[in-house]
Scaffold this active site. Structure first.
Site, PDB file in Angstrom:
ATOM      1  N   CYS A   2       0.838  -1.186   0.000  1.00 38.03           N
ATOM      2  CA  CYS A   2       0.000   0.000   0.000  1.00 38.03           C
ATOM      3  C   CYS A   2       0.882   1.247   0.000  1.00 38.03           C
ATOM      4  CB  CYS A   2      -0.963   0.080   1.172  1.00 38.03           C
ATOM      5  SG  CYS A   2      -2.118  -1.291   1.249  1.00 38.03           S
ATOM      6  N   GLY A 103      -0.911  -1.516   6.292  1.00 38.45           N
ATOM      7  CA  GLY A 103      -0.605  -2.410   7.410  1.00 38.45           C
ATOM      8  C   GLY A 103      -1.782  -3.310   7.726  1.00 38.45           C
ATOM      9  N   GLU A 485      17.830 -17.183  -8.168  1.00 33.13           N
ATOM     10  CA  GLU A 485      17.345 -15.842  -8.519  1.00 33.13           C
ATOM     11  C   GLU A 485      16.744 -15.835  -9.929  1.00 33.13           C
ATOM     12  OE1 GLU A 485      16.568 -13.238  -7.190  1.00 33.13           O
ATOM     13  OE2 GLU A 485      16.831 -11.575  -8.565  1.00 33.13           O
TER      14      GLU A 485
END
Ligand code: M6R
Length: 616
Positions: A2, A103, A485
């Site tokens: 966010c 959060g 990776e």
């Protein structure tokens, strides 16, 4: 996760918020919304599911009334799906205030029940709406936004950055920070609050960090910071060291393409000023001084995703140079398996964003157990850097694409510098040996540039593989984390199954996956510098080729021994084995990007992901 921005000032508030959200969109792109307190004292809210463009289209169709005060949000969904209703901002029950949040409010279910029992109703499934309704209740009780805000945050548990505006208090944005990032931008006659400086850097480079459990109130002319009980505190000022153009696409087809092209500079800037007369000079180690380093018994690296592979890559060099055992832990697993820590353990936390919640929680826990924590971080003043005993910053510049590229090479470079520093302190390498390695590090800018340029042929490769359903990556020694990776990049960008293996492990099971036509990338060690490993990897290639795999070899130029066994060869510049990760990772990044593009996917904003993972 966010992105949050708040603004008070004379600019066009909606435009300022949308530009800020555009720069924060990498933090989440499930929905976006803005709230503006208009000059006539009413609250206008618009929010839309999907990417920011949906919100912009809606505002173009029906603009909000102008006003000097506003907040904006771009969401990575946690509580409730990515719908218009669940999008932020959320309103208090009387519709007069708006709240945005980053959060997770962990006690939201209890609070929601309590508020429901009191007769309040909710329209969304989010935890954020609970905070908005609570704030509305407290505002009616106190008649003051600040007091109401203090009373509200006192009731919340978990991780939250909250911003709020109220139509009865135009000219003010109020924000709180617990465990999720929030910074202030100080302009001239205008001020900003945001999840990160990218949101306002085109307006000002003067910023303040907001500490844990602090509240910030901005008006156009003032900035006030307090703790959660309302006692004033001095925010910590800092200057943003890059300008807005660093976070612009600047004509590149994607941020990812731009950031891959910036890898040589990311390495060079991370080394800049830290090598003098062949020796390493590091500042920022603070409490991790030579006495501490002389006594450490082992190093534990904590990190997630690409950052953990950077740690895994550098562990080979650090252990070799220092004789200090180095182990790698995923941050979210680390503290739940009771690692034995004391003050002789050095924990190295690697994080591009410096806000990854899993890593933050790991270092808090490690410090509680007495371990020292060193951060390797790309974001100045980020929480992980602030909460560590020392920090070695990487200077990769802002990384906007969700897939990490230039941060990876910068992290490995910073870790190598630290490894050499440690080797000097512990006397495990002499000055000449250190000078030999720093000379190689200095040559990396050119080598990585060569790797970037050599990757120009990869788009063709990616195009013919657009329908591939699975790809394997093999590597040995330092190339093993590079294989991991390469697989991670392909998964997150092209949404196809990909796995990285240590080449020697294949025969212990995974070779059963090999079937005719399966593409397998193999990163091959140098025949000049690592002949033994080179021979073993050639044997591994023969084993998979014999079973029909299509072998894509990533090998240093001039390695003719691989030619008979390769369907395709991608050539790497000549570097020493410990430097190979810097150049070998580049074609794998480019391949993942090109394959995703060939499939028509958004490489900068892959589905379900966010750049900065600020929830556990
Ligand atoms: O900001 P961090 O370096 O702490 O992020 C860690 C991972 O979330 C991150 O590297 C992630 O794996 C990347 N999207 C991979 O490209």
């Amino acid at each position: 996760m966010c992105g949050i921005v708040g603004y008070v000032g004379p600019g066009n508030t909606v435009d300022v918020l949308l530009a800020g959200l555009r720069r924060l969109e990498y933090r989440g792109y499930d929905s976006a919304g803005v709230a503006v307190v208009s000059d006539d004292g009413s609250l206008g809210v618009r929010k839309r599911a999907g990417k920011l463009d949906n919100l912009i289209a809606s505002l173009d169709d029906a603009p909000l009334a102008a006003g000097a005060t506003g907040i904006g949000h771009t969401r990575w969904a946690t509580h409730g799906g990515p719908t218009d209703t669940n999008a932020h901002p959320h309103l208090g029950d009387d519709g007069k205030l708006a709240v945005i949040h980053n959060g997770i409010i962990e006690n939201f279910a209890q609070l929601k029940q309590q508020l429901t029992d009191e007769g309040f109703t909710f329209v969304s499934e989010t935890d954020t709406e609970v905070a908005a309704v609570l704030l509305g209740r407290e505002y009616r009780r106190t008649g003051d936004l600040f007091e109401a805000f203090v009373a509200t945050v006192a009731q919340l548990e978990g991780a939250f950055t909250l911003l709020a505006v109220h139509q009865d208090q135009p000219g003010t944005v109020i924000g709180a920070r617990r465990n999720s990032p929030l910074v202030i931008g100080r302009g001239t006659g205008e001020n900003f609050l945001a999840s990160d400086v990218a949101a306002f850097v085109e307006h000002t480079t003067h910023a303040y960090s907001i500490g844990q459990d602090q509240i910030a109130v901005i008006t156009a002319e003032s900035i006030t910071v307090t703790d959660f009980t309302g006692n004033p505190v001095e925010p910590e000022p800092f200057e943003v060291e890059w300008d807005a153009s660093a976070a612009e696409k600047g004509g590149w087809k994607s941020f990812m393409a731009k950031e891959i092209a910036e890898e040589p500079t990311a390495v060079a800037n991370t080394l800049l000023g830290r090598i003098s007369d062949g020796q390493v000079v590091l500042d920022g180690l603070d409490a991790i001084d030579d006495d501490v380093l002389a006594k450490i018994s082992r190093i534990i690296v904590v990190a997630c995703g690409t950052a953990s592979y950077a740690g895994q890559t550098a562990a080979y060099a650090i252990q070799r140079w220092t004789n200090v055992p180095v182990s790698i832990e995923l941050s979210h697993e680390f503290r739940y398996r009771d690692p034995v820590l004391d003050d002789s353990v050095l924990v190295i936390a690697i994080s591009q964003s410096g806000e990854t919640m899993d890593t933050l929680m790991a270092i808090r826990w490690a410090r509680e157990q007495g371990a020292r924590v060193l951060a390797i971080c790309n974001t100045q003043g980020a929480t992980i850097a602030r909460e560590s005993d020392g920090v070695v910053y990487t200077y990769a510049g802002p990384e906007v694409a969700v897939a990490s590229t230039k941060a990876f090479v910068a992290q490995v470079a910073a870790l190598y510098l630290f490894g050499l520093h440690l080797a000097r302190v512990r006397g495990t390498l002499g000055a000449d040996e250190i000078a030999g390695v720093t000379a190689e590090l200095t040559g990396l800018e050119a080598a990585v540039q060569e790797a970037v340029e050599a990757s120009a042929s990869i788009p063709n490769l990616a195009h013919w593989m657009a329908d591939t359903r699975s790809v394997l990556f093999l590597g040995r020694n330092v190339a093993y984390p590079i294989a991991l990776e390469g697989a991670l990049k392909l998964k997150e960008l092209a949404y196809i199954h990909a796995e990285g293996f240590a080449a020697g492990e294949l025969k212990h099971g995974p070779i059963a996956l090999i079937e005719p036509g399966l593409p397998v990338f193999v990163v091959v060690p140098s025949p000049r510098e690592a002949p033994l490993l080179h021979a073993k990897v050639i044997s591994n290639i023969q084993e998979i080729r014999a079973r029909g795999a299509r072998v894509l070899v990533v090998a240093e130029k001039g390695d003719t021994a691989v030619l008979p066994f390769a369907d395709e060869v991608i050539s790497l510049p000549l570097v020493s084995p410990l430097m190979q990760p810097f150049v070998a990772v580049v074609p794998l990044q480019v391949f993942a990007m090109e394959l995703a593009e060939a499939k028509g996917l958004d490489v900068d904003q892959p589905r379900n992901l966010a750049k900065s993972v600020t929830v556990e």
